[in-house]
Design a protein around this motif. Structure first.
Motif, PDB file in Angstrom:
ATOM      1  N   VAL A   1     -19.916 -31.574  22.621  1.00  0.00           N
ATOM      2  CA  VAL A   1     -19.659 -33.059  22.549  1.00  0.00           C
ATOM      3  C   VAL A   1     -20.552 -33.332  21.697  1.00  0.00           C
ATOM      4  O   VAL A   1     -21.871 -33.683  21.820  1.00  0.00           O
ATOM      5  N   VAL A   2     -20.023 -34.435  20.246  1.00  0.00           N
ATOM      6  CA  VAL A   2     -21.045 -34.993  19.545  1.00  0.00           C
ATOM      7  C   VAL A   2     -21.244 -36.088  19.754  1.00  0.00           C
ATOM      8  O   VAL A   2     -20.653 -36.703  19.362  1.00  0.00           O
ATOM      9  N   PRO A   3     -22.471 -37.112  20.212  1.00  0.00           N
ATOM     10  CA  PRO A   3     -22.454 -38.512  20.781  1.00  0.00           C
ATOM     11  C   PRO A   3     -23.401 -39.277  18.692  1.00  0.00           C
ATOM     12  O   PRO A   3     -23.703 -40.115  19.161  1.00  0.00           O
ATOM     13  N   TYR A   4     -21.869 -38.472  17.917  1.00  0.00           N
ATOM     14  CA  TYR A   4     -21.935 -39.852  16.815  1.00  0.00           C
ATOM     15  C   TYR A   4     -20.935 -39.408  15.910  1.00  0.00           C
ATOM     16  O   TYR A   4     -19.407 -38.874  16.020  1.00  0.00           O
ATOM     17  N   GLY A   5     -20.641 -41.186  15.037  1.00  0.00           N
ATOM     18  CA  GLY A   5     -19.476 -40.879  14.587  1.00  0.00           C
ATOM     19  C   GLY A   5     -19.307 -41.427  13.824  1.00  0.00           C
ATOM     20  O   GLY A   5     -20.149 -39.955  13.164  1.00  0.00           O
ATOM     21  N   TYR A   6     -19.238 -41.947  12.691  1.00  0.00           N
ATOM     22  CA  TYR A   6     -19.528 -42.632  11.449  1.00  0.00           C
ATOM     23  C   TYR A   6     -20.461 -43.421  10.808  1.00  0.00           C
ATOM     24  O   TYR A   6     -20.608 -44.226  10.206  1.00  0.00           O
ATOM     25  N   MET A   7     -21.541 -42.042  11.098  1.00  0.00           N
ATOM     26  CA  MET A   7     -23.193 -43.076  10.880  1.00  0.00           C
ATOM     27  C   MET A   7     -22.796 -43.727  12.297  1.00  0.00           C
ATOM     28  O   MET A   7     -23.930 -44.577  11.895  1.00  0.00           O
ATOM     29  N   TRP A   8     -22.706 -43.294  13.152  1.00  0.00           N
ATOM     30  CA  TRP A   8     -22.819 -44.667  13.957  1.00  0.00           C
ATOM     31  C   TRP A   8     -22.965 -44.189  15.500  1.00  0.00           C
ATOM     32  O   TRP A   8     -22.423 -43.059  15.788  1.00  0.00           O
ATOM     33  N   TRP A   9     -24.457 -44.330  16.263  1.00  0.00           N
ATOM     34  CA  TRP A   9     -24.806 -43.418  17.276  1.00  0.00           C
ATOM     35  C   TRP A   9     -23.286 -44.123  18.400  1.00  0.00           C
ATOM     36  O   TRP A   9     -23.518 -45.141  18.758  1.00  0.00           O
ATOM     37  N   VAL A  10     -23.212 -43.096  19.554  1.00  0.00           N
ATOM     38  CA  VAL A  10     -22.635 -43.538  20.610  1.00  0.00           C
ATOM     39  C   VAL A  10     -23.949 -42.855  22.031  1.00  0.00           C
ATOM     40  O   VAL A  10     -24.442 -42.199  22.211  1.00  0.00           O
ATOM     41  N   PRO A  11     -23.661 -44.198  22.814  1.00  0.00           N
ATOM     42  CA  PRO A  11     -24.805 -44.132  24.266  1.00  0.00           C
ATOM     43  C   PRO A  11     -24.952 -42.401  24.746  1.00  0.00           C
ATOM     44  O   PRO A  11     -23.466 -42.550  24.940  1.00  0.00           O
ATOM     45  N   GLU A  12     -25.417 -41.928  24.469  1.00  0.00           N
ATOM     46  CA  GLU A  12     -26.326 -40.490  25.723  1.00  0.00           C
ATOM     47  C   GLU A  12     -25.613 -41.027  26.971  1.00  0.00           C
ATOM     48  O   GLU A  12     -25.540 -39.944  28.057  1.00  0.00           O
ATOM     49  N   LEU A  13     -26.278 -41.732  28.133  1.00  0.00           N
ATOM     50  CA  LEU A  13     -26.516 -42.628  29.044  1.00  0.00           C
ATOM     51  C   LEU A  13     -25.692 -42.410  29.570  1.00  0.00           C
ATOM     52  O   LEU A  13     -24.470 -43.479  29.057  1.00  0.00           O
ATOM     53  N   PRO A  14     -25.542 -41.811  30.922  1.00  0.00           N
ATOM     54  CA  PRO A  14     -23.866 -41.667  30.642  1.00  0.00           C
ATOM     55  C   PRO A  14     -23.625 -42.318  32.237  1.00  0.00           C
ATOM     56  O   PRO A  14     -23.099 -42.604  33.364  1.00  0.00           O
TER      57      PRO A  14
ATOM     58  N   GLY B   1     -22.416 -25.768  -4.503  1.00  0.00           N
ATOM     59  CA  GLY B   1     -23.257 -25.414  -3.183  1.00  0.00           C
ATOM     60  C   GLY B   1     -21.782 -25.635  -2.737  1.00  0.00           C
ATOM     61  O   GLY B   1     -20.790 -25.096  -2.492  1.00  0.00           O
ATOM     62  N   GLY B   2     -22.874 -25.450  -1.144  1.00  0.00           N
ATOM     63  CA  GLY B   2     -21.999 -26.345   0.302  1.00  0.00           C
ATOM     64  C   GLY B   2     -21.401 -26.960   0.025  1.00  0.00           C
ATOM     65  O   GLY B   2     -20.310 -27.563   0.805  1.00  0.00           O
ATOM     66  N   TYR B   3     -21.444 -27.892  -0.658  1.00  0.00           N
ATOM     67  CA  TYR B   3     -21.412 -29.536  -0.631  1.00  0.00           C
ATOM     68  C   TYR B   3     -19.487 -29.439  -1.275  1.00  0.00           C
ATOM     69  O   TYR B   3     -18.350 -30.281  -1.434  1.00  0.00           O
ATOM     70  N   ARG B   4     -19.108 -28.750  -2.054  1.00  0.00           N
ATOM     71  CA  ARG B   4     -18.234 -28.114  -2.907  1.00  0.00           C
ATOM     72  C   ARG B   4     -16.251 -28.335  -1.972  1.00  0.00           C
ATOM     73  O   ARG B   4     -15.586 -29.522  -2.504  1.00  0.00           O
ATOM     74  N   ALA B   5     -16.885 -27.817  -0.997  1.00  0.00           N
ATOM     75  CA  ALA B   5     -15.191 -27.585   0.155  1.00  0.00           C
ATOM     76  C   ALA B   5     -15.354 -29.133   0.945  1.00  0.00           C
ATOM     77  O   ALA B   5     -15.085 -29.114   2.172  1.00  0.00           O
ATOM     78  N   VAL B   6     -16.831 -29.755   0.914  1.00  0.00           N
ATOM     79  CA  VAL B   6     -16.999 -31.201   2.503  1.00  0.00           C
ATOM     80  C   VAL B   6     -16.190 -32.102   1.733  1.00  0.00           C
ATOM     81  O   VAL B   6     -16.259 -32.831   0.909  1.00  0.00           O
ATOM     82  N   THR B   7     -15.328 -32.650   3.191  1.00  0.00           N
ATOM     83  CA  THR B   7     -14.192 -34.043   2.789  1.00  0.00           C
ATOM     84  C   THR B   7     -15.882 -35.156   3.260  1.00  0.00           C
ATOM     85  O   THR B   7     -16.782 -35.074   3.439  1.00  0.00           O
TER      86      THR B   7
ATOM     87  N   THR C   1     -25.500 -31.441  12.339  1.00  0.00           N
ATOM     88  CA  THR C   1     -27.229 -31.652  11.727  1.00  0.00           C
ATOM     89  C   THR C   1     -27.122 -32.687  11.186  1.00  0.00           C
ATOM     90  O   THR C   1     -26.784 -33.811   9.510  1.00  0.00           O
ATOM     91  N   TYR C   2     -28.538 -33.630  12.067  1.00  0.00           N
ATOM     92  CA  TYR C   2     -28.568 -35.359  11.327  1.00  0.00           C
ATOM     93  C   TYR C   2     -29.162 -34.653   9.970  1.00  0.00           C
ATOM     94  O   TYR C   2     -29.963 -34.338   9.529  1.00  0.00           O
ATOM     95  N   ASN C   3     -28.889 -35.612   9.137  1.00  0.00           N
ATOM     96  CA  ASN C   3     -28.960 -35.877   7.770  1.00  0.00           C
ATOM     97  C   ASN C   3     -29.238 -36.794   6.883  1.00  0.00           C
ATOM     98  O   ASN C   3     -27.555 -36.918   6.033  1.00  0.00           O
ATOM     99  N   THR C   4     -30.427 -36.945   6.969  1.00  0.00           N
ATOM    100  CA  THR C   4     -30.592 -38.520   5.859  1.00  0.00           C
ATOM    101  C   THR C   4     -29.910 -38.241   4.163  1.00  0.00           C
ATOM    102  O   THR C   4     -29.593 -39.526   3.769  1.00  0.00           O
TER     103      THR C   4
ATOM    104  N   LEU D   1     -19.007 -35.679   5.610  1.00  0.00           N
ATOM    105  CA  LEU D   1     -19.754 -36.359   5.690  1.00  0.00           C
ATOM    106  C   LEU D   1     -20.231 -37.970   6.202  1.00  0.00           C
ATOM    107  O   LEU D   1     -22.197 -37.377   6.867  1.00  0.00           O
ATOM    108  N   LEU D   2     -19.560 -38.432   6.570  1.00  0.00           N
ATOM    109  CA  LEU D   2     -20.216 -39.462   7.521  1.00  0.00           C
ATOM    110  C   LEU D   2     -20.384 -39.179   8.965  1.00  0.00           C
ATOM    111  O   LEU D   2     -21.173 -39.784   9.683  1.00  0.00           O
ATOM    112  N   ARG D   3     -19.307 -37.619   9.641  1.00  0.00           N
ATOM    113  CA  ARG D   3     -20.070 -37.407  10.941  1.00  0.00           C
ATOM    114  C   ARG D   3     -20.842 -36.330  10.538  1.00  0.00           C
ATOM    115  O   ARG D   3     -21.970 -36.179  11.422  1.00  0.00           O
ATOM    116  N   MET D   4     -21.550 -36.213   9.469  1.00  0.00           N
ATOM    117  CA  MET D   4     -22.782 -34.931   9.779  1.00  0.00           C
ATOM    118  C   MET D   4     -22.639 -34.027  10.514  1.00  0.00           C
ATOM    119  O   MET D   4     -22.798 -33.270  10.076  1.00  0.00           O
TER     120      MET D   4
END
Length: 378
Positions: free
Chosen positions: A304-317, A141-147, A204-207, A151-154
């Motif tokens: 700018v996506v506030p997300y790394g390798y399944m770590w969130w980045v605080p959005e408060l400036p 499916g859609g995952y065939r070409a996903v790296t 897209t956040y995806n458990t 995946l880590l960055r969702m």
């Protein structure tokens, strides 16, 4: 799973548990899923007291000012640990939670699983984050070409609805699959999902994708993710207690996106391990520069996506949070890491609803900023 356990699991995701029920769910085995033990080692890492403890803090949130006691009460805090430069600044357990209570991680487990990918990359079990997921597990499916990096960055581009309280969402359908205790059930659900955009085209956040990380890791290393965590980190980093991690069946895939149960002090020790760059003694477990990417936001076009390798980045400036990143879980779970301020904060909460948009509470990022500011220079 008994009908009673299944009914409580549904109420957990619906956000309809009473306060005492929520504490019970977060601290005791409900019989929802089988689990594996994560073994600790024989030597416990202690933390000397930080001189002066925690000064009074001033939490500024939407033109309002709060203190520590407001935060503990309003945000239904059951446990709080604050480390500065590897020293204990403050710790408390509330609502019956003690130093030996195993607390349910919720999605804190995602950040732990993603960190283990870094360990496997350093060891060579994972060749490259730019490998397709299909190199390690059978997906189509859609995952065939996903790296693996995508995946880590969702940002796989896979169509997904994470809404916890919607019985028709993908997240709830995946939960129903988990509840069958069927070996291979999770991968069977995920492997052929359709794409909404090309890989890398949307976030897209995806458990479910955090579960695929577990499948990749177990295929690459040949052992369960729980055993890999025990052997590489938990038994060597001075953890105080054995932990547990859910699996989809007694000998099945580790449910790598949730379902860890560990004491609060050991979540703090894991945060300190990360803050110290993945070092245990003279051993460097993570690749050079891993945390610079794992804890950093990234761009998709102008966003700018506030997300790394399944770590969130605080959005408060707030500039004092610059470079910070955090593991986050529903109902208010955090492992906050601020490298510039040498700060680790663990928050364990039992709030009313799984998603923050349906809750009323003090902004957690504002709390982390207030702690950092109060301890700056100390």
């Amino acid at each position: 799973m008994t009908p009673e356990a299944a009914a409580r699991l549904t109420r957990f995701y619906d956000g309809t548990l009473l306060p005492d029920e929520m504490i019970e769910v977060m601290t005791t085995d409900q019989g929802w899923f089988p689990s594996r033990v994560i073994r600790a080692g024989g030597t416990v890492r202690g933390f000397a007291d930080h001189p002066g403890g925690l000064p009074p803090i001033r939490i500024e949130d939407q033109a309002r000012v709060f203190d520590l006691f407001d935060y503990l009460t309003t945000n239904a805090i059951a446990g709080l640990v604050i480390l500065k430069r590897g020293q204990m600044v403050f710790q408390t357990g509330q609502r019956g939670v003690g130093s030996e209570t195993l607390w349910h991680s919720c999605s804190l487990a995602k950040s732990i699983a993603a960190t283990l990918v870094g360990v496997a990359l350093k060891e060579g079990a994972i060749r490259s984050l730019d490998d397709p997921v299909s190199r390690y597990v059978a997906v189509g499916g859609g995952y065939r070409a996903v790296t693996l990096r995508q995946l880590l960055r969702m940002n796989s581009g896979i169509r997904w609805n994470e809404d916890y309280v919607d019985p028709a969402s993908d997240r709830r359908q995946l939960l129903a699959v988990q509840s069958r205790w069927q070996p291979g059930g999770i991968l069977g659900f995920m492997k052929d999902l359709p794409a909404a955009t090309p890989p890398g085209g949307a976030w897209t956040y995806n458990t479910g994708e955090s579960y695929l990380v577990g499948a990749v890791m177990e295929a690459a290393t040949g052992v369960s993710l729980a055993d890999y965590l025990s052997d590489r980190i938990w038994s060597r980093a001075g953890m105080a207690m054995d932990a547990r991690w859910w699996s989809e069946a007694p000998d099945g895939l580790t449910i790598s996106g949730s379902g860890m149960n560990a004491c609060l002090g050991d979540y703090a020790r894991f945060g300190q391990f990360v803050l110290e760059g993945g070092r245990i003694g003279d051993a460097h477990l993570l690749p050079d520069g891993w945390l610079d990417e794992a804890g950093a936001p990234y761009r998709i076009g102008d966003r700018v996506v506030p997300y790394g390798y399944m770590w969130w980045v605080p959005e408060l400036p707030d500039p004092i949070l610059a470079g910070s990143f955090q593991a986050e879980g529903i109902y208010g779970q955090y492992i906050h890491v601020n490298p510039a301020e040498e700060l680790v904060v663990v928050v364990a909460s039992a709030r009313a609803k799984p998603g923050y948009r349906r809750r009323l509470e003090i902004n957690d990022d504002a709390f982390f900023a207030a702690v950092a500011r109060a301890l700056k220079g100390s």
